[in-house]
Design a protein around this motif. Sequence first.
Motif, PDB file in Angstrom:
ATOM      1  N   ARG A 161      28.319  24.585 105.710  1.00 34.76           N
ATOM      2  CA  ARG A 161      29.162  23.514 106.265  1.00 34.76           C
ATOM      3  C   ARG A 161      28.740  23.241 107.722  1.00 34.76           C
ATOM      4  O   ARG A 161      28.593  22.097 108.141  1.00 34.76           O
ATOM      5  CB  ARG A 161      30.628  23.937 106.147  1.00 34.76           C
ATOM      6  CG  ARG A 161      31.628  23.163 106.956  1.00 34.76           C
ATOM      7  CD  ARG A 161      31.705  21.688 106.641  1.00 34.76           C
ATOM      8  NE  ARG A 161      32.406  21.328 105.430  1.00 34.76           N
ATOM      9  CZ  ARG A 161      33.035  20.159 105.244  1.00 34.76           C
ATOM     10  NH1 ARG A 161      33.084  19.260 106.221  1.00 34.76           N
ATOM     11  NH2 ARG A 161      33.580  19.866 104.109  1.00 34.76           N
ATOM     12  N   GLN A 162      28.506  24.314 108.460  1.00 36.23           N
ATOM     13  CA  GLN A 162      28.098  24.163 109.867  1.00 36.23           C
ATOM     14  C   GLN A 162      26.766  23.411 109.947  1.00 36.23           C
ATOM     15  O   GLN A 162      26.572  22.518 110.767  1.00 36.23           O
ATOM     16  CB  GLN A 162      27.961  25.566 110.461  1.00 36.23           C
ATOM     17  CG  GLN A 162      27.839  25.597 111.948  1.00 36.23           C
ATOM     18  CD  GLN A 162      27.552  27.016 112.431  1.00 36.23           C
ATOM     19  OE1 GLN A 162      26.961  27.842 111.711  1.00 36.23           O
ATOM     20  NE2 GLN A 162      27.967  27.304 113.631  1.00 36.23           N
ATOM     21  N   ARG A 163      25.877  23.755 109.055  1.00 41.14           N
ATOM     22  CA  ARG A 163      24.558  23.114 109.019  1.00 41.14           C
ATOM     23  C   ARG A 163      24.683  21.630 108.619  1.00 41.14           C
ATOM     24  O   ARG A 163      24.027  20.767 109.185  1.00 41.14           O
ATOM     25  CB  ARG A 163      23.712  23.867 107.990  1.00 41.14           C
ATOM     26  CG  ARG A 163      22.332  23.384 107.826  1.00 41.14           C
ATOM     27  CD  ARG A 163      21.407  24.146 108.736  1.00 41.14           C
ATOM     28  NE  ARG A 163      20.041  23.732 108.514  1.00 41.14           N
ATOM     29  CZ  ARG A 163      19.143  23.579 109.466  1.00 41.14           C
ATOM     30  NH1 ARG A 163      19.465  23.801 110.716  1.00 41.14           N
ATOM     31  NH2 ARG A 163      17.937  23.205 109.198  1.00 41.14           N
ATOM     32  N   ALA A 164      25.569  21.345 107.652  1.00 42.83           N
ATOM     33  CA  ALA A 164      25.783  19.956 107.223  1.00 42.83           C
ATOM     34  C   ALA A 164      26.270  19.131 108.406  1.00 42.83           C
ATOM     35  O   ALA A 164      25.828  17.986 108.620  1.00 42.83           O
ATOM     36  CB  ALA A 164      26.788  19.905 106.078  1.00 42.83           C
ATOM     37  N   GLU A 165      27.169  19.714 109.192  1.00 42.54           N
ATOM     38  CA  GLU A 165      27.723  18.977 110.340  1.00 42.54           C
ATOM     39  C   GLU A 165      26.668  18.792 111.423  1.00 42.54           C
ATOM     40  O   GLU A 165      26.575  17.733 112.045  1.00 42.54           O
ATOM     41  CB  GLU A 165      28.947  19.728 110.866  1.00 42.54           C
ATOM     42  CG  GLU A 165      30.079  19.686 109.842  1.00 42.54           C
ATOM     43  CD  GLU A 165      31.341  20.426 110.259  1.00 42.54           C
ATOM     44  OE1 GLU A 165      32.333  20.298 109.547  1.00 42.54           O
ATOM     45  OE2 GLU A 165      31.320  21.140 111.289  1.00 42.54           O
TER      46      GLU A 165
END
Length: 386
Positions: free
Chosen positions: A343-347
């Motif tokens: 999720r952090q990477r997607a953001e």
Amino acid sequence: MNHLKVIIIGAGIGGLTAGIALKQAGYEVEIYDRVATLRPVGAGISLWSNGVKVLNRLGLGAEIAAIGGEMNAMTYRSKTGELLNQIDLMPLIDRVGQRPYPVARRDLQTMLVAAFPGEVHLDHKCIDFEEYETGVTAIFENGHRTSGDLIIAADGIRSQFRKQILDEPVEPKYAGYINWNGLVPADEQLAPKNTWSIYVGEHKRASLMPVGDSRCYFFLDVPLPPDNCATPDSYRAELKEHFRGWDEPVQQLIDRLNPAETARIAIHDMGPIDRYVKGRVALLGDAAHGTCPDLGQGGCQALEDAWVLSNYLIATNISVPDALKRYESERKERANAVVAKARQRAEQIHGRDPDVTQAWYQQLKNEPPEDVTSAIAKTILGGPLR
Ligand code: FAD
């Protein structure tokens, strides 16, 4: 434990792999899926080394190698084609002991179905289960009922069993972007051979990776509202607009893709959640940890789940609920951490905070390639098979 009967709901990557592992352990296994024809969502998937190692342990090493693409390097370019970073993947492969395999999803599914020595019961939508002291019964919409020692609910990110396990609904969350993906014939004009080629800019991403049979799996990400009402006849025009001014290979890709065979997906994740198991029922794969595709780890986590769950059933001998609890306690920390990281990477990639994404573009230019492969190795080596 000996002589278990296992009921698996869902014939995706997770359910099929669990079925193969449990059959190999000598258990009776029934797999059910609600669809009449198995059709994977999306065109391709990269199985990183941790997922491939599970397939190796199940005796499917040669089969996955035969359908996998040879991915020896990664390149990051700006939207106009400036080379930002070139990453040799061979040191990563040496470090983790197994190369990753990008594959066409249909090939992977065909391989897994062929490896499961039994029938996959299609057109069976499971609607409920009833647990009793010595077993559990799965109940289907068509009136079928079957009883066994445990149920594995591998019914995907929109799992209907999750609510019963958690005693409350936990819904998938939109990750902020739309992803188009498909397959095109490999061609050096699109991407260098054996290279995962990635373009980034404007919080968008265009990517091509080699899969077996001289094809490339492509995806194109654009941050947009989560509506999903576009139809294939508008995909090319939509993409031309979103990627206007991007480098020539990206234009070529949009010209060459087949809209009728291109998937357009609003990306969601789910979790982290605190419980994967209740009594004789275990969530597995996306049902337990729907993961943004930005680390390429959702399917790999489903493979790891299948391996760990089957091992606890084989190796421990107290009771089925006890083995499932051990599975939960081993998998929860690992898979939930991957959900959060993805999720952090997607953001970071898709501009949730534009300053963070700009800083990432800068970082790509300056980052030593070894730092990129170290980060990937850390995720891979966090799995059960080192
Ligand atoms: P699913 O594949 O969703 O399977 C669930 C099955 O359950 C389905 O067949 C469904 O029909 C069935 N089902 C549902 N409800 C019922 C019911 N009530 N009764 C009977 N059957 C039911 N992962 C990676 O490792 N690498 C990648 O590169 C990667 N890229 C991705 C790209 C995209 C665009 C997306 C969306 C995901 C990506 N993933 C990737 C994640 C990966 O696809 C998933 O983690 C994986 O497919 C999950 O498998 P699963 O078996 O848990 O669930």
